[in-house]
Design an enzyme around this catalytic site. Structure first.
Site, PDB file in Angstrom:
ATOM      1  N   THR A  30       0.878  -1.171   0.000  1.00  0.00           N
ATOM      2  CA  THR A  30       0.000   0.000   0.000  1.00  0.00           C
ATOM      3  C   THR A  30       0.912   1.217   0.000  1.00  0.00           C
ATOM      4  OG1 THR A  30      -1.725  -1.162   1.243  1.00  0.00           O
ATOM      5  CG2 THR A  30      -1.809   1.258   1.244  1.00  0.00           C
ATOM      6  N   HIS A  31       0.784   2.055  -1.017  1.00  0.00           N
ATOM      7  CA  HIS A  31       1.632   3.243  -1.165  1.00  0.00           C
ATOM      8  C   HIS A  31       0.723   4.466  -1.112  1.00  0.00           C
ATOM      9  CE1 HIS A  31       4.475   6.133  -2.808  1.00  0.00           C
ATOM     10  NE2 HIS A  31       5.428   5.217  -2.668  1.00  0.00           N
ATOM     11  N   VAL A  32       0.786   5.230  -0.030  1.00  0.00           N
ATOM     12  CA  VAL A  32      -0.143   6.345   0.176  1.00  0.00           C
ATOM     13  C   VAL A  32       0.373   7.592  -0.532  1.00  0.00           C
ATOM     14  CG1 VAL A  32      -1.363   7.734   1.869  1.00  0.00           C
ATOM     15  CG2 VAL A  32      -0.845   5.339   2.368  1.00  0.00           C
ATOM     16  N   GLY A  33      -0.309   7.936  -1.627  1.00  0.00           N
ATOM     17  CA  GLY A  33       0.072   9.110  -2.399  1.00  0.00           C
ATOM     18  C   GLY A  33       1.209   8.811  -3.365  1.00  0.00           C
TER      19      GLY A  33
ATOM     20  N   PRO B 211      -1.824   3.682  -4.678  1.00  0.00           N
ATOM     21  CA  PRO B 211      -1.819   2.353  -5.284  1.00  0.00           C
ATOM     22  C   PRO B 211      -1.752   1.239  -4.240  1.00  0.00           C
ATOM     23  CG  PRO B 211      -0.170   3.781  -6.296  1.00  0.00           C
ATOM     24  CD  PRO B 211      -0.645   4.462  -5.051  1.00  0.00           C
TER      25      PRO B 211
END
Length: 153
Positions: free
Chosen positions: A75-78, A123
């Site tokens: 999980t890639h925040v931003g 993403p």
């Protein structure tokens, strides 16, 4: 390989197909297949684990959980938020923790990212999965913890 994997949305927001993510690495599925979620603009939000498993990597802006069959879910925040060096991100767990799908991992104040001109599109991909193996389970609005996509074995 295990049966198909259900990946839950780590964030409430709008589902974005990976091809539309404003980053060529994610859009090209170079790290794996999946989907993305765009949180509501300007609101502080929590990010929850998309699968049950062990947190093997935990950064201020991203984390990887390895689920029981051994697949890692990133999980890639931003986008480009690594450049913020943690500004706006509060971690709620520790690397090495075992989590359930839906366990809060971090709280995000998007103000620093938005002020820097970064997208908050986030993403969620199964690492090293083949291109186009994820099937969206949701479109439009999605709640954190709801099904986001399935990945065929």
């Amino acid at each position: 390989m295990a049966d198909s994997l259900v990946v839950h949305s780590p964030i409430s927001g709008t589902v974005i197909p990976l091809a539309e993510v404003p980053d060529p690495v994610f859009a090209g599925q170079m790290v794996g297949s999946g989907a993305a979620v765009e949180p509501p603009a300007g609101e502080t939000f929590d990010v929850v684990s998309p699968v049950s498993g062990k947190v093997i990597k935990l950064l201020p802006h991203a984390f990887v959980v390895v689920e029981e069959s051994g697949r890692g879910v990133l999980t890639h925040v931003g986008i480009d938020t690594v450049k913020l060096k943690g500004d706006g991100f509060t971690l709620l767990i520790a690397q090495g923790d075992t989590v359930d799908a839906g366990t809060p991992v971090m709280r995000v104040d998007p103000a620093p990212a938005l002020a820097a001109g970064y997208s908050m599109v986030s993403p969620v991909v199964v690492l090293d999965s083949k291109k186009d193996t994820a099937t969206l389970a949701a479109s439009g609005a999605v709640a954190a913890g709801a099904g986001l996509f399935t990945l065929d074995a």
